[in-house]
Design a protein around this motif. Structure first.
Motif, short mmCIF file in Angstrom:
data_model
loop_
_atom_site.label_atom_id
_atom_site.label_comp_id
_atom_site.label_asym_id
_atom_site.label_seq_id
_atom_site.Cartn_x
_atom_site.Cartn_y
_atom_site.Cartn_z
N GLY A 147 -8.10 88.18 19.45
CA GLY A 147 -8.55 88.48 18.10
C GLY A 147 -7.70 87.89 17.00
O GLY A 147 -7.89 88.21 15.82
N GLU A 148 -6.75 87.01 17.35
CA GLU A 148 -5.92 86.38 16.33
C GLU A 148 -6.73 85.36 15.52
O GLU A 148 -7.60 84.67 16.06
N ALA A 149 -6.43 85.27 14.24
CA ALA A 149 -7.13 84.31 13.38
C ALA A 149 -6.79 82.88 13.80
O ALA A 149 -5.68 82.60 14.27
N TYR A 150 -7.75 81.98 13.61
CA TYR A 150 -7.55 80.58 13.98
C TYR A 150 -6.49 79.94 13.10
O TYR A 150 -6.49 80.09 11.87
N VAL A 151 -5.59 79.19 13.75
CA VAL A 151 -4.68 78.27 13.07
C VAL A 151 -4.75 76.95 13.83
O VAL A 151 -5.34 76.86 14.91
N ASP A 152 -4.14 75.91 13.27
CA ASP A 152 -4.27 74.58 13.87
C ASP A 152 -3.74 74.50 15.29
O ASP A 152 -4.14 73.63 16.06
N THR A 153 -2.82 75.40 15.65
CA THR A 153 -2.23 75.39 16.99
C THR A 153 -2.84 76.44 17.92
O THR A 153 -2.30 76.69 18.99
N SER A 154 -3.95 77.02 17.52
CA SER A 154 -4.62 78.01 18.38
C SER A 154 -5.17 77.33 19.63
O SER A 154 -5.64 76.19 19.57
N PRO A 155 -5.21 78.02 20.76
CA PRO A 155 -5.79 77.42 21.97
C PRO A 155 -7.31 77.32 21.93
O PRO A 155 -7.89 76.47 22.57
N ASN A 198 -9.56 74.16 21.62
CA ASN A 198 -9.07 73.40 20.48
C ASN A 198 -8.56 72.03 20.95
O ASN A 198 -7.59 71.95 21.71
N PRO A 199 -9.18 70.92 20.52
CA PRO A 199 -8.74 69.61 21.00
C PRO A 199 -7.30 69.28 20.60
O PRO A 199 -6.65 68.48 21.29
#
Length: 245
Positions: free
Chosen positions: A228-236, A138-139
């Motif tokens: 397996g966590e859902a993507y959020v803006d602060t995901s790696p 994630n940039p």
């Protein structure tokens, strides 16, 4: 796209040492649990492909012969069909139940044109109802900030060379979202320092979504990490899972 990190055997010997305990392997093995055929694009040294070959028909594709040399000689490597080819252009004439592109291999494709070409390759090799998965950093999390010499210095335990000091250096181009990083290994006894310069892209999620749609791929789930966590803006990570549209 020749990168010494993957094409020079002296550097390739460090790849598996530096990539132990990869959580993406466990997740993908679980994803493939129902059997069937698997295409591992950018298979590298074949860790995942060889493990999957115990219960699946597996084809591993990579452009680097030095990586494939390691893959062929690892345990289980004889069960995999290894192909030296570029993920942008390879066409195998068959389709698979699962297509993988892990280990951040997607990021070596630096332009939107090349990234779209890889996604078309995925689409061309999926059976109807088959699934794909790949990962890219994630940039927004700017992981490259940790790749300075001071923050990245580490000691690598090599079975033949002993303890090897390793470090990275990095430059980021905000105009292109391309990161240029160097990797160094100092061989004990001051004999030599091995090094390579690599370039990787950090595409944004919205851009990926548009390219996936254009390639005829439907994303069913966006993960933010290999737990397996859902993507959020602060995901790696940005990890799309889907199928043909």
């Amino acid at each position: 796209m020749t990168d010494l990190l993957y094409s020079d055997p002296d550097l390739v010997q460090f790849y598996d040492i530096e990539n132990q305990g990869r959580t993406d392997l466990n997740y993908c093995i679980g994803l493939a649990k129902n059997g069937g055929s698997v295409l591992d694009l950018g298979c590298g040294t074949g860790q995942l492909a060889a493990e999957l070959a115990a219960g699946h028909s597996v084809t591993g594709v990579d452009p680097a012969s030095a990586m494939l040399d390691v893959a062929r000689h690892r345990a289980g490597g004889h069960k995999v069909d290894w192909v030296e080819a570029d993920a942008r252009t390879v066409r195998l004439g068959r389709r698979f139940d699962l297509v993988l592109l892990t280990g951040h291999a997607f990021q070596v494709f630096l332009t939107g044109e090349d990234q779209s070409a890889v996604l078309r390759t995925i689409a061309e090799h999926l059976v109807p109802g088959g699934r794909f998965i790949f990962d890219t950093r994630n940039p927004a999390m700017k992981e490259w900030l940790e790749w300075t010499p001071q923050r990245s210095e580490r000691m690598v335990a090599h079975p033949g060379l002993g303890t090897v000091k390793a470090w990275n250096d990095v430059e980021h181009d905000p105009a292109t979202s391309v990161v240029t990083y160097s990797t160094f290994y100092e061989i004990p006894g001051g004999r030599q320092v091995l090094g390579a310069e690599s370039k990787i892209a950090f595409p944004a999620k919205d851009d990926l979504a548009a390219m996936l749609d254009e390639a005829g791929l439907l994303v069913e789930q966006w993960l933010g990490d290999w737990q397996g966590e859902a993507y959020v803006d602060t995901s790696p990570e940005i990890i799309p899972i889907g199928r043909l549209r």
